[in-house]
Structures are given as structure tokens and as C-alpha cells.
Scaffold this motif. Structure first.
Motif, PDB file in Angstrom:
ATOM      1  N   LEU A  34       0.874  -1.170   0.000  1.00 37.64           N
ATOM      2  CA  LEU A  34       0.000   0.000   0.000  1.00 37.64           C
ATOM      3  C   LEU A  34       0.912   1.221   0.000  1.00 37.64           C
ATOM      4  N   LEU A  35       0.765   2.093  -0.982  1.00 34.67           N
ATOM      5  CA  LEU A  35       1.766   3.110  -1.265  1.00 34.67           C
ATOM      6  C   LEU A  35       1.535   4.400  -0.502  1.00 34.67           C
ATOM      7  N   PRO A  36       2.602   5.065  -0.047  1.00 33.00           N
ATOM      8  CA  PRO A  36       2.480   6.345   0.641  1.00 33.00           C
ATOM      9  C   PRO A  36       1.804   7.392  -0.239  1.00 33.00           C
ATOM     10  N   GLY A  37       0.874   8.135   0.359  1.00 29.51           N
ATOM     11  CA  GLY A  37       0.180   9.173  -0.374  1.00 29.51           C
ATOM     12  C   GLY A  37      -1.012   8.685  -1.166  1.00 29.51           C
ATOM     13  N   GLN A  38      -1.125   7.379  -1.371  1.00 28.92           N
ATOM     14  CA  GLN A  38      -2.234   6.813  -2.139  1.00 28.92           C
ATOM     15  C   GLN A  38      -3.472   6.687  -1.250  1.00 28.92           C
ATOM     16  N   VAL A  39      -4.648   6.956  -1.814  1.00 30.40           N
ATOM     17  CA  VAL A  39      -5.910   6.817  -1.092  1.00 30.40           C
ATOM     18  C   VAL A  39      -6.552   5.479  -1.452  1.00 30.40           C
ATOM     19  N   TYR A  40      -6.968   4.727  -0.430  1.00 29.14           N
ATOM     20  CA  TYR A  40      -7.607   3.428  -0.627  1.00 29.14           C
ATOM     21  C   TYR A  40      -8.983   3.451   0.030  1.00 29.14           C
ATOM     22  N   SER A  41      -9.970   2.921  -0.653  1.00 25.07           N
ATOM     23  CA  SER A  41     -11.318   2.867  -0.093  1.00 25.07           C
ATOM     24  C   SER A  41     -11.530   1.538   0.620  1.00 25.07           C
ATOM     25  N   ALA A  42     -12.329   1.577   1.680  1.00 27.26           N
ATOM     26  CA  ALA A  42     -12.637   0.360   2.419  1.00 27.26           C
ATOM     27  C   ALA A  42     -13.348  -0.675   1.546  1.00 27.26           C
ATOM     28  N   PRO A  43     -14.344  -0.280   0.702  1.00 30.76           N
ATOM     29  CA  PRO A  43     -15.000  -1.291  -0.148  1.00 30.76           C
ATOM     30  C   PRO A  43     -14.042  -1.979  -1.117  1.00 30.76           C
ATOM     31  N   ALA A  44     -13.082  -1.226  -1.679  1.00 33.01           N
ATOM     32  CA  ALA A  44     -12.150  -1.833  -2.627  1.00 33.01           C
ATOM     33  C   ALA A  44     -11.216  -2.807  -1.923  1.00 33.01           C
ATOM     34  N   LEU A  45     -10.732  -2.420  -0.744  1.00 35.25           N
ATOM     35  CA  LEU A  45      -9.872  -3.329   0.014  1.00 35.25           C
ATOM     36  C   LEU A  45     -10.662  -4.546   0.475  1.00 35.25           C
ATOM     37  N   ALA A  46     -11.914  -4.318   0.870  1.00 36.61           N
ATOM     38  CA  ALA A  46     -12.757  -5.437   1.300  1.00 36.61           C
ATOM     39  C   ALA A  46     -12.932  -6.448   0.178  1.00 36.61           C
ATOM     40  N   ASP A  48     -10.722  -7.152  -2.044  1.00 31.95           N
ATOM     41  CA  ASP A  48      -9.491  -7.936  -2.097  1.00 31.95           C
ATOM     42  C   ASP A  48      -9.519  -9.067  -1.069  1.00 31.95           C
ATOM     43  N   PHE A  49     -10.068  -8.769   0.120  1.00 34.99           N
ATOM     44  CA  PHE A  49     -10.122  -9.770   1.187  1.00 34.99           C
ATOM     45  C   PHE A  49     -11.291 -10.731   1.022  1.00 34.99           C
ATOM     46  N   GLY A  50     -12.287 -10.350   0.231  1.00 35.31           N
ATOM     47  CA  GLY A  50     -13.471 -11.179   0.085  1.00 35.31           C
ATOM     48  C   GLY A  50     -14.399 -11.098   1.272  1.00 35.31           C
ATOM     49  N   ILE A  51     -14.471  -9.922   1.908  1.00 32.13           N
ATOM     50  CA  ILE A  51     -15.322  -9.723   3.072  1.00 32.13           C
ATOM     51  C   ILE A  51     -16.105  -8.429   2.891  1.00 32.13           C
ATOM     52  N   SER A  52     -16.959  -8.095   3.860  1.00 31.37           N
ATOM     53  CA  SER A  52     -17.713  -6.847   3.791  1.00 31.37           C
ATOM     54  C   SER A  52     -16.810  -5.677   4.162  1.00 31.37           C
ATOM     55  N   ALA A  53     -17.282  -4.471   3.874  1.00 28.33           N
ATOM     56  CA  ALA A  53     -16.461  -3.280   4.092  1.00 28.33           C
ATOM     57  C   ALA A  53     -16.366  -2.887   5.564  1.00 28.33           C
ATOM     58  N   THR A  54     -17.311  -3.316   6.384  1.00 25.36           N
ATOM     59  CA  THR A  54     -17.343  -2.848   7.781  1.00 25.36           C
ATOM     60  C   THR A  54     -16.083  -3.184   8.566  1.00 25.36           C
ATOM     61  N   PRO A  55     -15.634  -4.445   8.626  1.00 26.26           N
ATOM     62  CA  PRO A  55     -14.410  -4.724   9.390  1.00 26.26           C
ATOM     63  C   PRO A  55     -13.171  -4.063   8.806  1.00 26.26           C
ATOM     64  N   VAL A  56     -13.154  -3.862   7.489  1.00 22.84           N
ATOM     65  CA  VAL A  56     -12.016  -3.182   6.860  1.00 22.84           C
ATOM     66  C   VAL A  56     -12.000  -1.728   7.290  1.00 22.84           C
ATOM     67  N   ARG A  57     -13.173  -1.077   7.272  1.00 23.25           N
ATOM     68  CA  ARG A  57     -13.249   0.322   7.694  1.00 23.25           C
ATOM     69  C   ARG A  57     -12.827   0.462   9.162  1.00 23.25           C
ATOM     70  N   GLU A  58     -13.270  -0.461  10.009  1.00 18.15           N
ATOM     71  CA  GLU A  58     -12.900  -0.413  11.421  1.00 18.15           C
ATOM     72  C   GLU A  58     -11.405  -0.640  11.602  1.00 18.15           C
ATOM     73  N   ALA A  59     -10.852  -1.570  10.821  1.00 19.33           N
ATOM     74  CA  ALA A  59      -9.412  -1.835  10.904  1.00 19.33           C
ATOM     75  C   ALA A  59      -8.613  -0.618  10.455  1.00 19.33           C
ATOM     76  N   MET A  60      -9.072   0.048   9.407  1.00 14.14           N
ATOM     77  CA  MET A  60      -8.374   1.242   8.935  1.00 14.14           C
ATOM     78  C   MET A  60      -8.428   2.353   9.976  1.00 14.14           C
ATOM     79  N   LEU A  61      -9.511   2.446  10.729  1.00 16.91           N
ATOM     80  CA  LEU A  61      -9.590   3.427  11.811  1.00 16.91           C
ATOM     81  C   LEU A  61      -8.579   3.103  12.906  1.00 16.91           C
ATOM     82  N   ASP A  62      -8.369   1.811  13.165  1.00 15.52           N
ATOM     83  CA  ASP A  62      -7.328   1.409  14.119  1.00 15.52           C
ATOM     84  C   ASP A  62      -5.962   1.864  13.623  1.00 15.52           C
ATOM     85  N   LEU A  63      -5.703   1.671  12.338  1.00 17.36           N
ATOM     86  CA  LEU A  63      -4.422   2.081  11.763  1.00 17.36           C
ATOM     87  C   LEU A  63      -4.278   3.602  11.774  1.00 17.36           C
TER      88      LEU A  63
END
Length: 244
Positions: A34-46, A48-63
Motif C-alpha cells: 500500500l503506497l504512501p500518499g495513495q488513497v484506498y477505499s474500504a470497499p475496494a480493500l474489502a 481484495d479480502f473477500g469480506i464486507s467493508a465494515t471490518p475493513v473500515r474499522e481496521a483502517m480506523l485502528d491504523l
């Protein structure tokens, strides 16, 4: 703004999904996937993982709370930049902590405790040989933190874990392609052998040299684009359930 994660085999059913995703994203950040300065959306990352966006969004908030990413309104999360000065300071702090701690552990750890880390050291070498960079970083994290845990100081382990989270090894792909990553991986076996020999000074010197090599990996980041040619590991057999 789309997701570009190629390596997401670290997701298993043994941990809470939010924590799993946060851990996998940290590994991708550290590896430079994941590249510095790049913007990633939770749905797009989700996706990639094959899951819903909610846990990804929560994980990104942790980060975000850890300073690894920052929210971008109505778009997603931007990966924060890490300066050379930051990386130097992280390495200095790790050396101040890990080098003397390894010496102390050499004098107190049992042979069984140290040998228990041998399979993890094997994983590091195997991952390096198979060009599995995320697997390499995951095994490397487990090795170092498990070794430090033998000191009995939980706060020390947490501190080093936090320093590792904030680091970026953008040069990892370049060293892998040049065939130099395996040599760095094998230093974990060298360290264990010195500790098993009961030589704290030699173990400290090995750890100091190893951390110096880690910093040299970081230093390659400006010259080589991170991560695009890394090979993904095999997908985990147990896939996470969708949502939390």
C-alpha cells in the motif's frame, strides 16, 4: 483509489476479523504494497479480502489511530509518509531495546525456549526463498516479538511491536529480486545458534548487525518501486466470514 492487495493469505478464523484485517493491512503497509500518499477505499480493500467493508473500515480506523493512515473525507484512507529521519530513529530505538535484551535473554532462557523459535526462523527463510514477502514479514514479526517475550517484560514487547508497525520496508522487493533477502533471513538462525551457545556478547553483535541490515532495506525504498512484483502466498484454506 481501488484495492491492490495481492497477498491476503494471513486472514484466518483464529482471530477476530477486525484484528485479522488490521494485521494484514499493517503487513501490506510495512512491505510497501500500500503506497504512501495513495488513497484506498474500504470497499475496494474489502473486495481484495473477500469480506464486507465494515471490518475493513474499522481496521483502517485502528491504523489511523496508530498514525499509519489518515482518513480522507468521502474517499477512504491515505497512507502516511515516513521520512528517512523517522526510520533512523525507529532503528535507533529498536537497537537500544533489542540488543541488550537479547544479551540478557541469552543468559536466562532455556534451551527449549530458544529451540521453540527454530520453526519460526525456518518460516522466515522459506518465505524469503519463495518470494513471499508478506509471509516473510509476518514470520519475522512473530520471531522477534516471541524472542523478546522471553524477557518477561510485556511493555518492552509492546513498544517494539509499535516501532515495527510504524516502519516501512520499501526496499524489500528490490532485495528479493537481487537474491539478498535469503541471507538476511538466515541471520535469525545465526542469532539462535549464538544464544544456544550461551554467548551473550556475540548474540548482541548479531542482533545489532541484523537491525543494521533491516535499516539498509528501508534505505532502498527511494530507488525501487515497492511491491508490484512480489508473489502472493497460497490463499488460506479457512476463509473469514463476511462481516463481523
Amino acid at each position: 483509489m481501488g484495492g491492490h492487495l495481492k497477498q491476503h493469505g494471513l486472514i484466518t478464523t483464529q482471530e477476530r476479523l477486525r484484528d485479522q484485517v488490521a494485521h494484514a493491512l499493517r503487513a501490506a503497509l510495512i512491505a510497501g504494497e500500500l503506497l504512501p500518499g495513495q488513497v484506498y477505499s474500504a470497499p475496494a480493500l474489502a473486495a481484495d479480502f473477500g469480506i464486507s467493508a465494515t471490518p475493513v473500515r474499522e481496521a483502517m480506523l485502528d491504523l489511523a489511530r496508530e498514525g499509519l493512515v489518515e482518513p480522507v473525507r468521502n474517499k477512504g484512507f491515505r497512507v502516511t509518509e515516513v521520512s528517512e529521519r523517522d526510520l533512523d530513529q525507529y532503528t535507533q530505538l529498536r537497537a537500544l531495546i533489542e540488543v541488550p535484551t537479547v544479551g540478557a535473554i541469552t543468559a536466562t532462557a532455556t534451551r527449549a525456549q530458544l529451540e521453540a523459535l527454530r520453526p519460526v526462523a525456518d518460516e522466515i527463510v522459506t518465505s524469503a526463498r519463495e518470494h513471499d514477502l508478506i509471509g516473510y514479514l509476518d514470520a519475522d514479526r512473530r520471531f522477534h516479538l516471541s524472542l523478546l517475550a522471553l524477557s518477561g517484560n510485556d511493555r518492552l514487547v509492546e513498544t517494539v511491536g509499535d516501532l515495527r508497525k510504524r516502519s516501512r520496508l520499501y526496499g524489500l522487493t528490490a532485495l528479493d529480486e537481487r537474491g539478498l533477502l535469503v541471507a538476511s533471513a538466515q541471520e535469525h538462525h545465526e542469532l539462535l545458534d549464538l544464544m544456544l551457545d550461551g554467548d551473550p556478547r556475540a548474540a548482541e553483535a548479531c542482533m545489532a548487525r541484523h537491525l543494521g541490515h533491516v535499516r539498509s532495506l528501508w534505505a532502498h525504498g527511494d530507488a525501487v518501486p515497492p511491491g508490484p512484483r512480489a508473489r502472493p502466498p497460497a490463499r488460506a484454506t479457512a476463509q473469514p466470514a463476511r462481516g463481523r
